[in-house]
Design a protein around this motif. Sequence first.
Motif, PDB file in Angstrom:
ATOM      1  N   LEU A 170     -30.700 -14.590  21.163  1.00  0.00           N
ATOM      2  CA  LEU A 170     -31.907 -13.479  21.718  1.00  0.00           C
ATOM      3  C   LEU A 170     -32.979 -13.220  20.650  1.00  0.00           C
ATOM      4  CD1 LEU A 170     -32.156 -11.634  24.406  1.00  0.00           C
ATOM      5  CD2 LEU A 170     -31.432  -9.684  22.904  1.00  0.00           C
TER       6      LEU A 170
ATOM      7  N   ASN B 277     -18.543  -2.604  18.246  1.00  0.00           N
ATOM      8  CA  ASN B 277     -19.079  -3.686  17.102  1.00  0.00           C
ATOM      9  C   ASN B 277     -20.220  -4.295  18.136  1.00  0.00           C
ATOM     10  OD1 ASN B 277     -20.059  -5.570  15.885  1.00  0.00           O
ATOM     11  ND2 ASN B 277     -18.182  -6.014  14.785  1.00  0.00           N
TER      12      ASN B 277
ATOM     13  N   ASP C 270     -42.714 -13.220   8.751  1.00  0.00           N
ATOM     14  CA  ASP C 270     -42.942 -12.032   9.569  1.00  0.00           C
ATOM     15  C   ASP C 270     -42.449 -11.898  10.839  1.00  0.00           C
ATOM     16  OD1 ASP C 270     -44.342 -11.074   7.544  1.00  0.00           O
ATOM     17  OD2 ASP C 270     -46.255 -10.867   8.335  1.00  0.00           O
TER      18      ASP C 270
ATOM     19  N   LYS D 266     -21.784  -6.853  17.691  1.00  0.00           N
ATOM     20  CA  LYS D 266     -21.541  -8.341  17.545  1.00  0.00           C
ATOM     21  C   LYS D 266     -20.330  -9.140  18.151  1.00  0.00           C
ATOM     22  CE  LYS D 266     -25.543  -8.620  15.899  1.00  0.00           C
ATOM     23  NZ  LYS D 266     -26.066  -8.634  14.628  1.00  0.00           N
ATOM     24  N   MET D 267     -19.639  -8.190  19.020  1.00  0.00           N
ATOM     25  CA  MET D 267     -18.294  -8.839  19.454  1.00  0.00           C
ATOM     26  C   MET D 267     -18.511  -8.594  21.142  1.00  0.00           C
ATOM     27  SD  MET D 267     -15.591  -7.504  16.818  1.00  0.00           S
ATOM     28  CE  MET D 267     -14.064  -7.779  17.453  1.00  0.00           C
ATOM     29  N   ARG D 268     -17.906  -9.578  21.719  1.00  0.00           N
ATOM     30  CA  ARG D 268     -17.510  -9.488  23.305  1.00  0.00           C
ATOM     31  C   ARG D 268     -16.734  -8.379  23.395  1.00  0.00           C
ATOM     32  NH1 ARG D 268     -19.597 -14.631  25.731  1.00  0.00           N
ATOM     33  NH2 ARG D 268     -19.778 -16.106  23.926  1.00  0.00           N
TER      34      ARG D 268
ATOM     35  N   ARG E 249     -27.857  -5.815  -3.654  1.00  0.00           N
ATOM     36  CA  ARG E 249     -28.244  -4.358  -3.795  1.00  0.00           C
ATOM     37  C   ARG E 249     -28.372  -3.933  -2.306  1.00  0.00           C
ATOM     38  NH1 ARG E 249     -31.023  -1.263  -8.223  1.00  0.00           N
ATOM     39  NH2 ARG E 249     -31.104  -3.440  -8.796  1.00  0.00           N
TER      40      ARG E 249
ATOM     41  N   HIS F  18     -23.902 -18.847  21.127  1.00  0.00           N
ATOM     42  CA  HIS F  18     -23.838 -17.400  21.159  1.00  0.00           C
ATOM     43  C   HIS F  18     -25.032 -16.454  21.792  1.00  0.00           C
ATOM     44  CE1 HIS F  18     -20.142 -18.414  19.054  1.00  0.00           C
ATOM     45  NE2 HIS F  18     -19.882 -17.246  19.201  1.00  0.00           N
ATOM     46  N   GLU F  19     -25.069 -16.124  22.864  1.00  0.00           N
ATOM     47  CA  GLU F  19     -26.146 -15.599  23.733  1.00  0.00           C
ATOM     48  C   GLU F  19     -26.901 -14.561  22.676  1.00  0.00           C
ATOM     49  OE1 GLU F  19     -29.084 -15.503  26.340  1.00  0.00           O
ATOM     50  OE2 GLU F  19     -27.633 -17.167  26.156  1.00  0.00           O
ATOM     51  N   HIS F  20     -25.958 -13.793  22.395  1.00  0.00           N
ATOM     52  CA  HIS F  20     -26.666 -12.493  21.667  1.00  0.00           C
ATOM     53  C   HIS F  20     -27.331 -12.976  20.135  1.00  0.00           C
ATOM     54  CE1 HIS F  20     -22.950 -12.936  19.563  1.00  0.00           C
ATOM     55  NE2 HIS F  20     -23.357 -11.942  18.665  1.00  0.00           N
TER      56      HIS F  20
ATOM     57  N   ARG G 186     -34.735  -2.047  13.236  1.00  0.00           N
ATOM     58  CA  ARG G 186     -35.381  -0.586  13.174  1.00  0.00           C
ATOM     59  C   ARG G 186     -36.711  -0.560  13.891  1.00  0.00           C
ATOM     60  NH1 ARG G 186     -36.232   1.113   7.089  1.00  0.00           N
ATOM     61  NH2 ARG G 186     -36.799  -1.358   7.256  1.00  0.00           N
TER      62      ARG G 186
ATOM     63  N   ARG H 159     -15.107 -10.269  10.355  1.00  0.00           N
ATOM     64  CA  ARG H 159     -15.539  -9.955  11.680  1.00  0.00           C
ATOM     65  C   ARG H 159     -16.408  -8.839  11.983  1.00  0.00           C
ATOM     66  NH1 ARG H 159     -13.178 -12.853  16.350  1.00  0.00           N
ATOM     67  NH2 ARG H 159     -12.451 -10.743  17.132  1.00  0.00           N
ATOM     68  N   HIS H 160     -16.542  -7.804  11.137  1.00  0.00           N
ATOM     69  CA  HIS H 160     -17.317  -6.555  11.581  1.00  0.00           C
ATOM     70  C   HIS H 160     -18.508  -6.551  10.715  1.00  0.00           C
ATOM     71  CE1 HIS H 160     -14.660  -5.009  14.747  1.00  0.00           C
ATOM     72  NE2 HIS H 160     -13.742  -5.541  13.936  1.00  0.00           N
TER      73      HIS H 160
ATOM     74  N   PRO I 278     -21.179 -10.318  10.112  1.00  0.00           N
ATOM     75  CA  PRO I 278     -22.198 -10.448  11.367  1.00  0.00           C
ATOM     76  C   PRO I 278     -23.017  -9.456  11.586  1.00  0.00           C
ATOM     77  CG  PRO I 278     -19.718 -10.643  12.113  1.00  0.00           C
ATOM     78  CD  PRO I 278     -19.776 -10.253  10.497  1.00  0.00           C
ATOM     79  N   ASN I 279     -22.778  -8.085  10.943  1.00  0.00           N
ATOM     80  CA  ASN I 279     -23.794  -7.066  11.174  1.00  0.00           C
ATOM     81  C   ASN I 279     -24.740  -6.939  10.020  1.00  0.00           C
ATOM     82  OD1 ASN I 279     -23.304  -5.762  13.937  1.00  0.00           O
ATOM     83  ND2 ASN I 279     -21.267  -5.839  12.928  1.00  0.00           N
TER      84      ASN I 279
ATOM     85  N   HIS J 186     -24.160  -3.971  24.053  1.00  0.00           N
ATOM     86  CA  HIS J 186     -25.513  -3.472  24.457  1.00  0.00           C
ATOM     87  C   HIS J 186     -25.801  -3.541  25.960  1.00  0.00           C
ATOM     88  CE1 HIS J 186     -26.588  -7.826  23.763  1.00  0.00           C
ATOM     89  NE2 HIS J 186     -27.347  -7.572  24.874  1.00  0.00           N
TER      90      HIS J 186
ATOM     91  N   MET K 294     -38.144 -14.252   3.588  1.00  0.00           N
ATOM     92  CA  MET K 294     -39.077 -13.631   3.089  1.00  0.00           C
ATOM     93  C   MET K 294     -39.212 -14.279   1.469  1.00  0.00           C
ATOM     94  SD  MET K 294     -40.615 -11.419   4.998  1.00  0.00           S
ATOM     95  CE  MET K 294     -40.991  -9.761   4.847  1.00  0.00           C
TER      96      MET K 294
ATOM     97  N   ARG L 123     -38.876 -11.514  10.933  1.00  0.00           N
ATOM     98  CA  ARG L 123     -38.241 -10.056  10.361  1.00  0.00           C
ATOM     99  C   ARG L 123     -38.517  -9.190  11.709  1.00  0.00           C
ATOM    100  NH1 ARG L 123     -42.353  -6.758   6.637  1.00  0.00           N
ATOM    101  NH2 ARG L 123     -43.487  -7.248   8.750  1.00  0.00           N
TER     102      ARG L 123
ATOM    103  N   TYR M  55     -21.564  -8.328  25.987  1.00  0.00           N
ATOM    104  CA  TYR M  55     -21.632  -7.555  24.743  1.00  0.00           C
ATOM    105  C   TYR M  55     -22.032  -6.160  25.048  1.00  0.00           C
ATOM    106  CZ  TYR M  55     -21.354 -12.147  22.457  1.00  0.00           C
ATOM    107  OH  TYR M  55     -21.201 -13.320  21.852  1.00  0.00           O
TER     108      TYR M  55
ATOM    109  N   HIS N 246     -28.599 -10.273   9.981  1.00  0.00           N
ATOM    110  CA  HIS N 246     -29.839 -10.279  10.031  1.00  0.00           C
ATOM    111  C   HIS N 246     -30.783  -9.941   8.624  1.00  0.00           C
ATOM    112  CE1 HIS N 246     -28.934  -5.981  10.507  1.00  0.00           C
ATOM    113  NE2 HIS N 246     -30.148  -5.695   9.836  1.00  0.00           N
TER     114      HIS N 246
END
Lengths: 455, 325, 664
Positions: free
Chosen positions: A36, C448, A438, C450-452, A325, A31-33, A447, A356-357, A360-361, C496, A372, A441, C494, A364
Amino acid sequence: MSFMPVILWSDALVFLLIAVTGVAVWYVRRHEHLLLPWRRVTHNSLAMVSLLVLSLFLLVGLLDTLHFRSVLPQSNGGEKVYSPEVLSVFDKLVDPLRTHTEKTYSAPFALTLYARETRTDAQGNVLREFPRLQYGGAHLEDVSRRDADVVVRALIGAGLGLFVGLLSFYLTHRKLHCASGCDRAVSVVTMILTTLIGAIISLAAVYHVLGTDKVGQDVLYLSLKSIRTGLIIGTVTTLVTLPLALFLGVAAGYFRGWVDDAIQYIYTVLSSIPSVLLIAAAVLMMQVTIDTHPEWFATTASRADLRLVFLCLILGVTSWTGLCRLLRGETLKLREMEYIQAAQSFGVSGLRILTRHIMPNVMHIVLISLVMDFSALVLAEAVLSYVGVGVDPTMISFGTMINGARLEMGREPMVWWALASAFGFMLVLVLAANLFADAVRDAFDPRLNRTEVGV
Amino acid sequence: MIAYLFRRILYAVPILIGVNLLTFALFFVVNTPDDMARMQLGIKRVTPESISKWKQQHGYDKPLLINSTASGKDKLTDTIFWQKSASMFVFDFGYSDDGRSISREIVTRMGPSLSIALPTFFVGLLVYVSFALLMTLFRATVLDVAGVALCVVLMSISTLFYIIGGQFLVSKLWHLVPISGYAGGLDSFKFVVLPIVIGVMGGVGSSSRWYRTIFLEEIGKDYVRTARAKGLSELRVLFTHVLKNAMIPILTGVVVVIPLLFLGSLLTESFFGIPGLGSYTIDAINAQDFSIVRAMVFLGSVLYIVGLILTDLSYTVVDPRVRLA
Amino acid sequence: MSLLSVKNLVACLRNGANIVDDISFEIAAGETFALLGESGCGKSMTALSLMRLLPDGVVHAGGEARMDGARLFDLPEREMREVRGGKMAMIFQEPGLSLNPVMTVGGQIAEVLALHRGLREDAASERCIELLDQVGIPDASRRLDEYPFQLSGGMKQRVMIAMALAGKPKLLIADEPTTALDVTIQAQVLQLLRDTQSQTGMATLLITHDLGVVAENAHRVGVMYAGQIVEQASREQLFGKPLHPYTQKLFAALPSAERTGQALCAISGSVPPLGSITQGCRFAPRCDKAWALCHEQTPEWTVVAEGQGVRCHLYGRAEDRGLMTELPSPLASLPQAGEGNSVLNPQSSALLQVKDLQVHFPIRKGILKRVVGRVKAVDGISLAIAQGRTLALVGESGCGKTTLGKALLQLIVPTAGSVRFEGNELIATKAARASMQMVFQDPYASLNPKMRVAEILEEGMSALKIGDSSVSRQAHIDALLDKVGLARDSKWRYPHEFSGGQRQRIAIARALAVSPQLLICDEPTSALDVSVQAQILNLLKSLQQELGLSYLFITHNLAVVEYLAHEVCVMYLGRIVERGTTEEVVGTPKHPYTQALLSAVPRIDGMGREYIKLEGDMPSPVNPPQGCHFAPRCSHAMKICAVYPEARRCSKTHLVSCHLYPDT
């Protein structure tokens, strides 16, 4: 077969961890993204150098994870009898280091013990002198030639190491036709490391490079063995933390209501107990269980190992609350995002929205928090073992090394090498981990604004 | 405000019940009192008589939750749970293995613990915030980069090293202060100064770096641009505008630990021979004195909850948007 | 003699890309100079360069600025600090974020007074009160000790203005001062800016993307595109005869009632990334009058008339001109969508019928979470939408229009009322998921990351079990992408990788994937630039004709309403105060609120209706005023307004809830 492979509990968990990491890598590569941010990490030369150092540690740790029991010479009516001692591939590789034990303390590169002994010589005179070591520098006839010998052996080793380094540089660079700044830094550090390792190997063959400890064990060997313990504490704990924090945190944030209340209650209760005390209480109880059931363990190694696994479990149980938390908060934010509402308006099920939503989000955050936490856990192991609620006293770890050496602080002149080696190895490991963390991160934190993703 | 406090204390009750049940399960269900007795008496020399004697001595010879042989309210009260766990709610911690009252011990040991923990906390906060402000002021210069690098190195060093190294250097090599020990009154200064310095050192790396991140996040916000557009100097922007706003996230992490200072530090106190609660705990762990550990766990969580309430109260001071009703 | 003169100003990113490229302009005392441009064109950076407050990573790279004879870029930082706030003050786009949240309003103003006017203590607080009075904050002495969070958005912007005025600056830089505000509040703030300017005689540098704001406030205008000023003229010149093709297109892209039957003249593509074009005219790739020269040679600044200049080859030396066209090419005309004045009969042919819908959010307090109050976000709304029609729901932020949209989709469970789709009750059932879909406001938050694109489009189909095989679904996805004007191979990418306008196309495709009959569009263009907005509006309009879609179009933008909608409902504080066909409501507004709303919209023809000033802000929906919700702000309020007015019929289709009109 002259040996029987042994898979201790911690080994099994490490293999599981490797499998999980392998699957994750395979998935990310497709998965390319996802790839990245990792690309950004690879462009950071400090991170790549840290990774190189870390992978050396990992290599030692992994070799030290392949355990076996070798067959004993005598047989029991045709049946093979295996030694009760559980060894690892790493032990076998550095066999001289492991087996060359002296009587007691000796300083780095010393030829004699650290304490005088009373000896009666051939004439019957009672002498108080420093006896020669059994192994360390035993090849030297002339004591005064030691310094020259050390230099020569170090140079030969360093030369060979450099050669290997150059060779590997040549081989890899024929394939990858790139020489970015990052590559250069990594290459230089590779050379330095191979040179250093070459020198150490060549010296360690005949000297105790870092001295010996109270019972005469080589400190270099102890330090290298400690790596596995530190790595296991730092990584296996995440096997406990991760699922707990991820599922509970995301579920609390997404479903809210009573699910949220219950999960919040659990983690507030757990986090309200100061973690050292909770760990201490849990470890004490585990100790009671282990001590009152000696029949569970075939070897001391398996006993010490189970204690290590339990320690990871306890650390995991006490440390998932922070991440949980964090994930709950992020999920609360995400569930108000319009793409979640778009999915809801299609009637997509809650479970599917979670997987799915939302997951994945938040990955990170999970990743950043895991890398850490690693160094904090390695440091915590030393403290806990010192306090007496860490690993089994028979298990070699940075904590037990420090604990043993600390008692000799008052000695004049001081026995400093065991402490210094333990702290030194720990510093390199933790520093590399921190620098790598680091970079991870920086690469993953959304952000931190970036210019490459379209202004 | 009073109503708020009252409500918060009510909220705390279920949490403490949870903690209490958890410790009860940990100390009495995971291992039965028989197991503990066997462990304490030495696994090899143990006899059924010695076990029951040990249990009687420690008051562990009762049923766990419900005493079916007793009558009336004794059915509930004459049990291990009631006498050992529930009693902690009124801060009755019972007696340690050497027969001393744990509550009294806690009260006398709080003083030495605080004499180290409080100065460490406040000096530390001052040092960390100043260092972080300095790095923020010189952000994106060599000084800042060097500061961050220093922080990363400092936070990669084990606390044990700071203590052992400090003791070796200051006490053993330079003979500036005694290696360990404690005295009351003004004499205590020479005993506490090194632990305090070392305690502060140990936190420089992680705390300063964290505060720097907070400051940098604040400095990127729009109101800072407004303040600069007014013509304020960078220093005044930092001190009057950024610092005030950054206090809010800083307080979240800081105020909650203030009550926990009473517990002292396990490591520092045991290394420096300070007769505080930290060394009390560590001695108890080494001697496997479960009553003390249990008491400290409960006390710790009570103090943590007090810390949470203090955190909320402190918000009303620094953040006008928070009104407790 | 100009107050501020800027010559050849350049600011660039660390990587060398110029984000402000060769900007020159002058501002005379007492004058308002507007910098007009779409997002990312460098207008804010120009202002920040002048203040020498460029963010980290952007550096001043050339040019000079003189103010009162002082060269701003040569001043030492100490003296520059005296200029900031003293000679040149600035107000920003987000008043909510631009004030320090933990300092009192008085404290923040007093800082300026102490710094630039030497006023302290009592003298300072006296002056603070005067300033707050001046910017029209009621009860100023009490407000002094309040914190920004206690003020509404409009009030905060007034405080910002008071703070800027405190140093008696000669130049006020206003960076999108009203973009974050509602249209009635915007009118208040623009009026305030004009008033203070006439009182104090200070000059203003007004930065905006809104042609209407420029038309109302500016004396002279600089149009910016991709870091350059492409045209500079007086307001009369610019609105009378725009010269640069970009300016012309901007005017043509504006939706309005006159263009209802036509497609808007959208500018294809989007603003190029910063620094991507180094050669030739930056607008050339999107310009339909461009010829070879435009791509090769950067046009010089050409003065066309007194006070009007342009950066375009069309007006350059005669021998360079390839072809010279006149004003915008005739707009492509679309067939009229439905009969504009057909008789509305919502009872019979309604696709969606909403009756007395209520959405109340309980406010809980205490341990037992007792309900202590209710936010009446939607408070008894009835409406109907017929097949193939567009109903616009107009109102300011906080009036409950978005909540209504979500309640229709059952994303929020309504408290009471009924929602019928083709006669079937939807409340408490999951029916009609496929027949009604939503397009959200923010194209950056609605996909989203993270989705194509293919996965995004497929999600609805698989959740609603539309299309049996993956092959048929893929074919459907291709068709959808064609329909919304995206390349087919974009389905493997994607979100973005797309611009805002393209993302909104994806969001529309996602909604269309399940073949709905009704689309609820929640401010689908408010996050987009004017030129891109036109593309999306055109797309929506052509989709309606092609597929017979109905739209519930939620918006605050009345120009879009006039262009797109057949019928309009005006919402105020959870209720509909006026409804009717677009011509009726916009042409002859009956309700005082509708009248005020319409009068507040800045008009580019400069012929705004008489401005009806609205007092104060919208009350909170927690405890709306007794009786008519609008009465406290209404200039026609009477005794009888203490009773909530029933809807009265002004014509067959036009209903209004106001006591001014006879009961029917």
